[in-house]
Design a protein around this motif. Sequence first.
Motif, PDB file in Angstrom:
ATOM      1  N   ARG A   1      51.061  31.535 -29.562  1.00 41.67           N
ATOM      2  CA  ARG A   1      49.809  32.070 -28.523  1.00 41.67           C
ATOM      3  C   ARG A   1      50.042  33.107 -27.136  1.00 41.67           C
TER       4      ARG A   1
ATOM      5  N   VAL B   1      44.109  30.800 -33.027  1.00 47.12           N
ATOM      6  CA  VAL B   1      44.613  29.889 -32.089  1.00 47.12           C
ATOM      7  C   VAL B   1      45.511  31.540 -31.313  1.00 47.12           C
TER       8      VAL B   1
ATOM      9  N   SER C   1      50.564  37.157 -26.303  1.00 49.47           N
ATOM     10  CA  SER C   1      49.550  37.747 -25.067  1.00 49.47           C
ATOM     11  C   SER C   1      51.103  38.757 -23.535  1.00 49.47           C
TER      12      SER C   1
ATOM     13  N   PHE D   1      36.791  27.342 -26.020  1.00 49.50           N
ATOM     14  CA  PHE D   1      37.526  27.122 -26.402  1.00 49.50           C
ATOM     15  C   PHE D   1      38.945  26.551 -25.802  1.00 49.50           C
TER      16      PHE D   1
ATOM     17  N   GLN E   1      43.873  34.951 -18.672  1.00 51.68           N
ATOM     18  CA  GLN E   1      44.467  36.218 -18.860  1.00 51.68           C
ATOM     19  C   GLN E   1      42.784  37.360 -19.231  1.00 51.68           C
TER      20      GLN E   1
ATOM     21  N   GLY F   1      45.587  34.907 -28.041  1.00 50.83           N
ATOM     22  CA  GLY F   1      46.390  35.779 -26.794  1.00 50.83           C
ATOM     23  C   GLY F   1      45.914  37.308 -26.620  1.00 50.83           C
TER      24      GLY F   1
ATOM     25  N   GLU G   1      34.371  32.589 -28.858  1.00 53.98           N
ATOM     26  CA  GLU G   1      35.079  31.768 -28.726  1.00 53.98           C
ATOM     27  C   GLU G   1      35.959  30.834 -27.778  1.00 53.98           C
ATOM     28  N   PHE G   2      36.705  31.784 -27.486  1.00 58.63           N
ATOM     29  CA  PHE G   2      38.079  32.047 -26.659  1.00 58.63           C
ATOM     30  C   PHE G   2      37.842  30.989 -25.525  1.00 58.63           C
TER      31      PHE G   2
END
Lengths: 330, 242
Positions: free
Chosen positions: B146, B92, B150, A222, A230, B96, A218-219
């Motif tokens: 987000r 969303v 992180s 998206f 990350q 993160g 999903e990430f």
Amino acid sequence: MPDPSADFDAILTAPPVEVSSAPSARAGGPLVASTRLPPFASPAEATVELVAAPTAPSLADFAENFPLYRDPVLAGTFAGLVLGLAGVFIVLRRAVFVTAAVSQSAALGVACAFLLAIYTDVELPPVLLAFVFGGTGAVALAFGTPARLPREGVVGIVYLASGSLAIIVGERISQEAHDVASLLFGSAVLVRPLDLWLILGVGSVATSVLVALTRPLEFSGFDPDAARVQGVPVRGLEALLWLIVSAEVAVTTRALGALPVFAFAVLPAFGALRLTERLPACLALAALFGAVSGGVGYVTAFLLDLPVGASQTAVATVLAIGATVGSRWR
Amino acid sequence: MTQSPPLLRTRALEIGHGAKALLPPIDLELGPGEFWAVIGRNGCGKTTWLRTLLGLLPPLRGAVERRQGVRLAYLRQKGSVDDLYPLVARDVVAMGTLRSGACFGRSRRRARNVERALSLLGAEDLAELPFRTLSEGQRQRIVFARIAASHPELALLDEPTSAMDLVAEREAFELIGRLRQQTRVTVIVVSHYIELVADHADHLLFLDRDTPVVVAGTPQRVFDHPAFVAAFGASPTRGPAS
């Protein structure tokens, strides 16, 4: 172990047979197909007897003869479930026609397997070459789009090139065999036990991987740049997704045909995305819609004497439209 | 330039697409807790510089050196968020918490991080709303959450206030300031709003492709530079925006 040479022997030795694309056929009055299919045999080896039925086919007839239809119903239902689930990721990446191009590449792989067997005596399992060709096409489309060319254009090129080559190679095979279309694409009426096991096996692995990797997938779809920054392995995830899709498309196209496979990969996801704002619920709904399309589509084909693949596609379309209309009342 | 060891350093970094560099070589050090703003006219290479720092684009020449294991976060330009995705705001923010080697399952620790980030940005009441239905300002709040979730040491934000009205812009910069205060994160913001960045940033990086020149330093040093004055006129007033 399955013997892949059974396919090739069947092509070279089997007499022409006519297999209806519907699970029942009418000739004056409704007929019920009675099929005998040895394990690991190709559709060309099937013997089909048409037995006159006194009345129009009913659910009771279907239930009575269910052992005959069990394998194709199971194959269609499970393929619909898995492709419905995978379809959510495909639709979210706006890459629905990649599935169609992969399906054509897989068919080219099957055709090449038969061609090799006929002209060089090199016998490779058709599904293996279907996966290799389909997987190569999928990964190339996911990563290898040249600069200044839109991805849709490249997908079109792969679709057309694979489709035309499959027909050209198929012509060479057809000098030696009959019913090439069902060898390349399957018919969804008859499903060999080997194809059923492949659909169940590959589908189970695909479902497990997709469910386990739902959040990272999903990430990475998206916001791929943020995910990469990350440390999420975006390219690896994308490659894995498309390899899974191509494996599933390869085994299901071979068994069910190109049309229902494309429909299962697009329409259930489209309907589910209209109904929910949560990805897990969306995946579950799409899998349900896909399974219903595969199973109910087969039964509908039996009752209304329709081609199976088209009937499954029609049920998937009705569900997608229903979901779209239903979403307005939410 | 900084007392603590730098999080990121560029050595004679040349950026661009193809063979020709957009700007002169850039030498820069970014220390912990600093707030940098990157300014310049459209097409001067701000986004290209940012993406090169992140490793999303290769440098033409020179090098980008990041401290070993430094945690990065990135917010790309508005307009690249896809409304097709079925996500609520909490989903969303939870993105993160995904990192290399931490992609599976839903641990309690990650859930706590999400709650803390929502609370830090004052976005608890938005958590269960569909992301695609949020206003531009609310979306910005969620993507900042987000970033907070992180736990980055260095956050790079590419025009986070584009397409916002002046009130929303000001609010966005206040949120960035709050994020920085609470988490001690180093922030690099690409922005067109010189008055706002003059109020918030400790350091500016001015890129000018026409001259071509790169000026780095305190806002006053950059505003007094002849290339800046030639491009934008007189230096902006600090304090409440004019």
